[in-house]
Design an enzyme around this catalytic site. Sequence first.
Site, PDB file in Angstrom:
ATOM      1  N   ASP A 192      54.975  69.107  21.841  1.00 56.63           N
ATOM      2  CA  ASP A 192      53.567  69.201  21.633  1.00 56.63           C
ATOM      3  C   ASP A 192      52.629  68.242  22.312  1.00 56.63           C
ATOM      4  O   ASP A 192      51.596  68.578  22.302  1.00 56.63           O
ATOM      5  CB  ASP A 192      53.629  69.033  19.899  1.00 56.63           C
ATOM      6  CG  ASP A 192      53.502  70.261  19.208  1.00 56.63           C
ATOM      7  OD1 ASP A 192      53.110  71.412  19.564  1.00 56.63           O
ATOM      8  OD2 ASP A 192      53.923  70.167  17.969  1.00 56.63           O
TER       9      ASP A 192
ATOM     10  N   LYS B 189      56.994  81.838  17.781  1.00 55.09           N
ATOM     11  CA  LYS B 189      57.570  80.927  18.782  1.00 55.09           C
ATOM     12  C   LYS B 189      59.227  81.029  18.814  1.00 55.09           C
ATOM     13  O   LYS B 189      59.691  81.078  20.060  1.00 55.09           O
ATOM     14  CB  LYS B 189      57.520  79.464  18.176  1.00 55.09           C
ATOM     15  CG  LYS B 189      55.998  78.901  18.274  1.00 55.09           C
ATOM     16  CD  LYS B 189      55.554  77.795  17.621  1.00 55.09           C
ATOM     17  CE  LYS B 189      53.908  77.597  17.913  1.00 55.09           C
ATOM     18  NZ  LYS B 189      53.553  76.370  17.059  1.00 55.09           N
TER      19      LYS B 189
ATOM     20  N   GLN C  19      55.616  72.119  12.585  1.00 58.98           N
ATOM     21  CA  GLN C  19      54.250  73.120  12.701  1.00 58.98           C
ATOM     22  C   GLN C  19      53.235  72.439  11.837  1.00 58.98           C
ATOM     23  O   GLN C  19      53.439  71.791  10.731  1.00 58.98           O
ATOM     24  CB  GLN C  19      54.469  74.396  12.143  1.00 58.98           C
ATOM     25  CG  GLN C  19      53.522  75.497  12.063  1.00 58.98           C
ATOM     26  CD  GLN C  19      52.982  75.829  13.661  1.00 58.98           C
ATOM     27  OE1 GLN C  19      53.880  76.093  14.237  1.00 58.98           O
ATOM     28  NE2 GLN C  19      51.721  76.395  13.593  1.00 58.98           N
TER      29      GLN C  19
HETATM   30  N1  GUN Z   1      49.469  74.333  14.431  1.00 59.22           N
HETATM   31  C1  GUN Z   1      48.490  75.104  15.419  1.00 59.22           C
HETATM   32  N2  GUN Z   1      48.728  74.841  16.643  1.00 59.22           N
HETATM   33  C2  GUN Z   1      49.877  73.952  16.553  1.00 59.22           C
HETATM   34  C3  GUN Z   1      50.420  73.504  17.847  1.00 59.22           C
HETATM   35  O1  GUN Z   1      50.353  73.555  19.080  1.00 59.22           O
HETATM   36  N3  GUN Z   1      51.692  72.719  17.446  1.00 59.22           N
HETATM   37  C4  GUN Z   1      51.869  72.422  16.320  1.00 59.22           C
HETATM   38  N4  GUN Z   1      52.885  71.828  15.973  1.00 59.22           N
HETATM   39  N5  GUN Z   1      51.379  73.023  14.998  1.00 59.22           N
HETATM   40  C5  GUN Z   1      50.152  73.637  15.483  1.00 59.22           C
END
Ligand code: GUN
Length: 294
Positions: free
Chosen positions: A121, A54, A98
Amino acid sequence: MSAILIDGKTVSAAVNAETARKCAELTQKYGCRPGLAVVLVGDDPASQVYVASKVKKCAEVGIESEKIVLPPTASQKEVLEVIDRLNGDSRIHGILVQSPPPPQIDEEKIILAIDPRKDVDCFHPFNAGKMLQGDMTGFLPCTPWGVMKLLEYYKISLAGKKAVVLGRSNIVGKPMMCMLSCKGVDATVTLCHSRTANLEEELKRADLIVAAIGKPEFVRGSMVKEGAVVIDVGINRIPDATRPKGYRLTGDVAFDEVAPKASVITPVPGGVGPMTIAMLMRNTLRGMERMMNR
Ligand code: GUN
């Protein structure tokens, strides 16, 4: 039938190129770059990889990123203090914590603490609720939005078609159901899960299957109608001594069995995966645009 293979790398590259262009425009207009904060609590190896990807993608498209790593022993209070600081930081337009956090952290409370205007998110009930009401102009959950982009890119029309979403998670299954059935997309959606009766029959009726149950190669060839579109959201690590890392990645779909029956299918990796980060970048732009236009 030999299936068309959806190329998530190409589609995400196209989305990211447009993001970079829009990002440069915003930076020019407002004199500052969009900013994304990524919070990682703990040292889960898969989460570390996702967070690094990311941050890297932010640099590629011109988004400023701040990575905050807290130890696996971090308390709820410490995480909330970080969120409060980021909520108040005008350079930050998106906050992502995350998932999954370590067990001492109450994820729901963390989600509620994030300013909904920075909830890239789309996990906060305010944003999830807006989406459920049909507003697709705000933040959208990254993975289902990425699936919609793939379907759009490949000009797959879903109006009146039967879609089966496999998995009822808040991250993928439930928002996917909502996006597929919204006005303008117009699919008829069945949401299936581990307690669904006659799952195989439900799947066999589907013109579109979106598999997001986190069970490696769960969808077999016998469960899929000839000509169906099959989207695999699963990313499962399977032990494999022949691979350098000791594991291989596989989706929720038994690709070799399903591909000969499908008309269109996503590979794992290289299908839905790259789209999630591409849409996260998009949400960060939306965050900044909205904040600046208030
Ligand atoms: N863990 C796996 N996929 C995601 C996501 O799209 N966002 C977040 N914050 N954690 C994740």
